[in-house]
Design a protein around this motif. Structure first.
Motif, PDB file in Angstrom:
ATOM      1  N   GLU A 257       0.858  -1.185   0.000  1.00 22.75           N
ATOM      2  CA  GLU A 257       0.000   0.000   0.000  1.00 22.75           C
ATOM      3  C   GLU A 257       0.889   1.228   0.000  1.00 22.75           C
ATOM      4  O   GLU A 257       1.974   1.235   0.582  1.00 22.75           O
ATOM      5  N   ASP A 267      -7.775   5.749   6.414  1.00 21.24           N
ATOM      6  CA  ASP A 267      -8.585   4.849   5.587  1.00 21.24           C
ATOM      7  C   ASP A 267      -7.718   3.759   4.957  1.00 21.24           C
ATOM      8  O   ASP A 267      -7.586   3.671   3.738  1.00 21.24           O
ATOM      9  N   PRO A 268      -7.104   2.905   5.791  1.00 21.51           N
ATOM     10  CA  PRO A 268      -6.227   1.871   5.237  1.00 21.51           C
ATOM     11  C   PRO A 268      -7.017   0.872   4.399  1.00 21.51           C
ATOM     12  O   PRO A 268      -8.108   0.469   4.777  1.00 21.51           O
ATOM     13  N   GLN A 269      -6.442   0.497   3.243  1.00 20.83           N
ATOM     14  CA  GLN A 269      -7.151  -0.386   2.308  1.00 20.83           C
ATOM     15  C   GLN A 269      -6.786  -1.852   2.500  1.00 20.83           C
ATOM     16  O   GLN A 269      -7.640  -2.723   2.433  1.00 20.83           O
ATOM     17  N   HIS A 270      -5.508  -2.116   2.713  1.00 22.14           N
ATOM     18  CA  HIS A 270      -5.044  -3.503   2.800  1.00 22.14           C
ATOM     19  C   HIS A 270      -5.287  -4.045   4.205  1.00 22.14           C
ATOM     20  O   HIS A 270      -5.149  -3.330   5.197  1.00 22.14           O
ATOM     21  N   GLU A 271      -5.640  -5.293   4.265  1.00 27.69           N
ATOM     22  CA  GLU A 271      -5.958  -5.933   5.560  1.00 27.69           C
ATOM     23  C   GLU A 271      -4.810  -5.775   6.571  1.00 27.69           C
ATOM     24  O   GLU A 271      -5.026  -5.489   7.749  1.00 27.69           O
ATOM     25  N   THR A 273      -2.450  -3.406   6.639  1.00 23.56           N
ATOM     26  CA  THR A 273      -2.356  -2.003   7.081  1.00 23.56           C
ATOM     27  C   THR A 273      -3.454  -1.702   8.088  1.00 23.56           C
ATOM     28  O   THR A 273      -3.237  -0.987   9.073  1.00 23.56           O
ATOM     29  N   GLN A 274      -4.635  -2.265   7.860  1.00 29.61           N
ATOM     30  CA  GLN A 274      -5.751  -2.071   8.803  1.00 29.61           C
ATOM     31  C   GLN A 274      -5.369  -2.592  10.194  1.00 29.61           C
ATOM     32  O   GLN A 274      -5.577  -1.914  11.200  1.00 29.61           O
ATOM     33  N   GLN A 275      -4.748  -3.769  10.237  1.00 27.65           N
ATOM     34  CA  GLN A 275      -4.308  -4.324  11.509  1.00 27.65           C
ATOM     35  C   GLN A 275      -3.284  -3.408  12.184  1.00 27.65           C
ATOM     36  O   GLN A 275      -3.338  -3.161  13.394  1.00 27.65           O
ATOM     37  N   VAL A 277      -2.860  -0.153  11.781  1.00 21.80           N
ATOM     38  CA  VAL A 277      -3.476   1.102  12.227  1.00 21.80           C
ATOM     39  C   VAL A 277      -4.332   0.859  13.468  1.00 21.80           C
ATOM     40  O   VAL A 277      -4.265   1.626  14.434  1.00 21.80           O
ATOM     41  N   TYR A 278      -5.106  -0.256  13.473  1.00 19.45           N
ATOM     42  CA  TYR A 278      -5.988  -0.494  14.615  1.00 19.45           C
ATOM     43  C   TYR A 278      -5.193  -0.835  15.861  1.00 19.45           C
ATOM     44  O   TYR A 278      -5.599  -0.547  16.986  1.00 19.45           O
TER      45      TYR A 278
END
Length: 281
Positions: A257, A267-271, A273-275, A277-278
């Motif tokens: 990404e 607004d992370p797109q890749h799974e 990156t989402q992990q 960020v969270y």
């Protein structure tokens, strides 16, 4: 005035592999690799055809877990390791027309000493611990061809002051200093020849939080005052959030990404990156 549309550093398809590869893995099809490892021949693809650009005065963040290939990429950019293949162009070096990875060892030395500065995660790699602090800076100046002792001493003093190290301590060796001070001496050394690009590899890892904050403030100040372009590698999204204008996210040797830092954090797109960020929230 330099056009902000033209990148100062352009990297195309940087590949670094450990092993010869085989028919099963050399085209890097994801279903043939186990993460970044070929189960058939054992080749490790530490960097899988990485491409990115850095623009004048910009800080590019590179984030990813340990083993994602970000430090290997930095080693390749600073010629600490040979690339397997790929291209990189620096606009202030031969008008950005020559692939720096294919230059002679003499030209690579020139680029290291004049065009790039690097700050290592481990100060032992970037400093001679028994030299005086000002001697470490002089070493980089001498490597770039400077022979004027008074000039070098003046430059060294100015740089140490710039990174908040008292001139009273400039004759002391870095081994006497705390981790944060050692990193500041490394930054001063990296800046000694006014490089247009600074490479920073995990520079706050292992430092106390208050010391981390000081080093990050210093990096921001330098970037603001000198307008220098930087590539900042970290596994810590907090560091990337504070420093980087744009960010690339790496996983298993690939860029998964890229985008404006705010955009990636909000607004992370890749799974993956989402992990990331969270886990920061």
């Amino acid at each position: 005035m330099e056009s902000f549309e033209k990148p100062i550093l352009r990297v195309e398809n940087l590949r670094k592999q450990f092993g010869n590869g085989c028919d099963s893995c050399k085209d890097l099809k994801p279903n043939r690799l186990n993460k970044n490892y070929c189960p058939v021949c054992g080749t490790i693809y530490a960097c899988q055809d990485i491409s990115f650009e850095v623009f004048p005065g910009e800080i590019l963040g590179v984030v990813g877990e340990s083993g994602s290939g970000k430090s290997t990429m930095m080693k390749c950019l600073y010629f600490d390791q040979e690339v397997t293949r790929g291209r990189a162009y620096i606009s202030s070096y031969k008008n950005g027309k020559e692939n720096i990875f294919e230059e002679s060892s003499q030209q690579k030395r020139y680029i290291r000493n004049n065009v790039l500065g690097k700050v290592y995660q481990n100060p032992l790699l970037g400093l001679k611990m028994d030299f005086s602090s000002i001697g470490n800076i002089a070493e980089k100046l001498i490597a770039a061809g400077n022979r004027k002792v008074n000039e070098m001493e003046e430059r060294g003093k100015k740089l140490l002051e710039h990174v908040n190290i008292s001139t009273l301590r400039m004759k002391e060796p870095p081994k006497n200093f705390s981790g944060g001070m050692q990193q500041r001496v490394q930054i001063a050394k990296a800046l000694s020849n006014n490089p247009p690009i600074l490479l920073l590899d995990e520079v706050t890892t292992g430092l106390d939080l208050s010391v981390q904050a000081n080093v990050l403030d210093l990096i921001k100040k330098i970037q603001h005052e000198l307008g220098i372009s930087m590539v900042v590698v970290s596994h810590d999204l907090g560091v990337i959030r504070m420093l980087a204008d744009r960010t690339i996210v790496m996983l298993n040797g690939s860029v998964i990404e890229k985008g404006l830092t705010d955009q990636i954090l909000e607004d992370p797109q890749h799974e993956y990156t989402q992990q990331l960020v969270y886990s920061l929230l």
